[in-house]
Design a protein around this motif. Structure first.
Motif, PDB file in Angstrom:
ATOM      1  N   SER A 123       0.740  -1.366  -0.096  1.00  0.00           N
ATOM      2  CA  SER A 123      -0.191   0.331   0.173  1.00  0.00           C
ATOM      3  C   SER A 123       1.173   1.322   0.188  1.00  0.00           C
ATOM      4  O   SER A 123       1.756   1.300   0.776  1.00  0.00           O
ATOM      5  N   LEU A 167      -0.464  -7.302  -0.414  1.00  0.00           N
ATOM      6  CA  LEU A 167      -1.651  -7.623  -1.116  1.00  0.00           C
ATOM      7  C   LEU A 167      -0.754  -8.998  -1.154  1.00  0.00           C
ATOM      8  O   LEU A 167      -0.513  -8.687  -2.433  1.00  0.00           O
ATOM      9  N   ARG A 223      -8.901 -15.930  -1.659  1.00  0.00           N
ATOM     10  CA  ARG A 223      -9.137 -14.610  -1.054  1.00  0.00           C
ATOM     11  C   ARG A 223      -8.618 -14.933   0.809  1.00  0.00           C
ATOM     12  O   ARG A 223      -7.916 -14.582   0.674  1.00  0.00           O
ATOM     13  N   LEU A 263      -9.307  -3.560   1.993  1.00  0.00           N
ATOM     14  CA  LEU A 263      -8.111  -3.578   0.998  1.00  0.00           C
ATOM     15  C   LEU A 263      -8.845  -3.001   0.012  1.00  0.00           C
ATOM     16  O   LEU A 263      -7.696  -2.634  -0.841  1.00  0.00           O
ATOM     17  N   PHE A 286      -5.967  -0.947  -1.337  1.00  0.00           N
ATOM     18  CA  PHE A 286      -5.276  -1.039  -2.457  1.00  0.00           C
ATOM     19  C   PHE A 286      -6.060  -1.105  -4.377  1.00  0.00           C
ATOM     20  O   PHE A 286      -5.118  -1.174  -5.222  1.00  0.00           O
ATOM     21  N   TYR A 312      -6.508  -5.038  -6.318  1.00  0.00           N
ATOM     22  CA  TYR A 312      -7.416  -5.507  -4.940  1.00  0.00           C
ATOM     23  C   TYR A 312      -8.472  -5.624  -6.310  1.00  0.00           C
ATOM     24  O   TYR A 312      -8.956  -7.012  -6.143  1.00  0.00           O
ATOM     25  N   TYR A 352      -7.059  -8.123  -8.626  1.00  0.00           N
ATOM     26  CA  TYR A 352      -7.682 -10.207  -7.993  1.00  0.00           C
ATOM     27  C   TYR A 352      -9.022 -10.555  -7.294  1.00  0.00           C
ATOM     28  O   TYR A 352      -8.067 -11.610  -7.478  1.00  0.00           O
TER      29      TYR A 352
END
Length: 210
Positions: free
Chosen positions: A5, A80, A90, A136, A140, A144, A147
Motif C-alpha cells: 500500500s 496484498l 482470497r 482492502l 489497494f 485488489y 485480484y
C-alpha cells in the motif's frame, strides 16, 4: 507476489467481535461434547471411520493454516498477497479453519455437529471476509479489484494456483499459528477422554446427537 500500500486507507476491520462469536461457538461445542453422545456407538466401525475422517480434516486445517501464514504472516493489511494459497482463494486461513471445524464435529462422531460447526464458522468468516474486502479495496484500489475478480472469496480453485520464487515470512506469526493449531489437534485426546468417562458412567448423557 505482493502489492504494498502506498496510501492511507480506512481502518482495518476490528476482529474483536469475530473472536467473541468464535469463542461462544467453542463453548457451545464443549457443552455439546460433555453432555451428549453420538448416535453411532463408540467403537463401532461407523464411529471409528467418522473419527478418522474428522482427524484428517483437522490435520488439513493445521497444515493449511501454517502454509497460509508462511505467505501472509506479518503482512496482513500492509501488503496484498496473491501467491501460494492466496492465489486459489482470497481467504485460505478462513477456509482451512472451517475445514477444521467440520473435522471437530466428525471426531465427535456426529454429522449434525460437523454441519453446525462448519456452518457457524462459514457464516462468521464470510461476514469477516466481506468486511476485510471492503478495507482492502480501499487500501489497494485497482490491484485488489483485479485480484478479487480472478480469485474466489472462499472456496479454492486449484486451477488458479501460482507461486513465486521466494518470499519472506514472519517466524513469530508462524509460531503463533502453530500454537493456535495445536488446540485443534489437542481436541482428539480430549474427545477420547470424554468417551471413556461416558462409557464408564462417570459422565452423564443428557441427549443424543446424530
Amino acid at each position: 507476489m505482493a502489492y504494498t500500500s502506498l496510501k492511507s486507507a480506512p481502518k482495518a476491520f476490528d476482529q474483536h467481535k469475530r473472536l467473541i462469536v468464535v469463542q461462544a461457538a467453542a463453548v457451545m461445542a464443549i457443552v455439546l461434547l460433555l453432555f451428549s453422545k453420538p448416535f453411532l456407538s463408540e467403537g463401532s466401525n461407523g464411529h471409528e471411520l467418522m473419527e478418522t475422517v474428522g482427524f484428517g480434516l483437522v490435520l488439513v486445517c493445521f497444515l493449511g493454516r501454517l502454509w497460509s501464514i508462511l505467505y501472509v504472516g506479518g503482512k496482513k493489511n500492509n501488503e496484498l498477497v496473491v501467491a501460494g494459497p492466496f492465489s486459489v482463494t482470497r481467504n485460505p486461513l478462513y477456509f482451512f479453519s472451517t475445514v477444521g471445524a467440520v473435522g471437530i464435529g466428525l471426531m465427535f462422531g456426529s454429522v449434525l455437529a460437523a454441519v453446525m460447526l462448519g456452518l457457524a464458522s462459514y457464516l462468521v468468516f464470510r461476514f469477516t471476509a466481506r468486511k476485510e474486502a471492503e478495507y482492502l479495496a480501499g487500501e489497494f484500489g485497482a490491484a485488489y479489484t483485479a485480484y478479487a475478480n480472478r480469485t474466489p472469496r472462499f472456496w479454492p480453485n486449484p486451477l488458479l494456483y501460482r507461486d513465486e520464487a521466494q518470499w519472506l515470512f514472519s517466524t513469530m506469526a508462524l509460531r503463533n499459528t502453530f500454537r493456535d493449531g495445536l488446540y485443534f489437534l489437542a481436541l482428539f485426546p480430549v474427545i477420547e477422554a470424554v468417551e471413556y468417562l461416558r462409557l464408564s458412567g462417570d459422565l452423564p448423557t443428557l441427549f443424543t446427537v446424530y
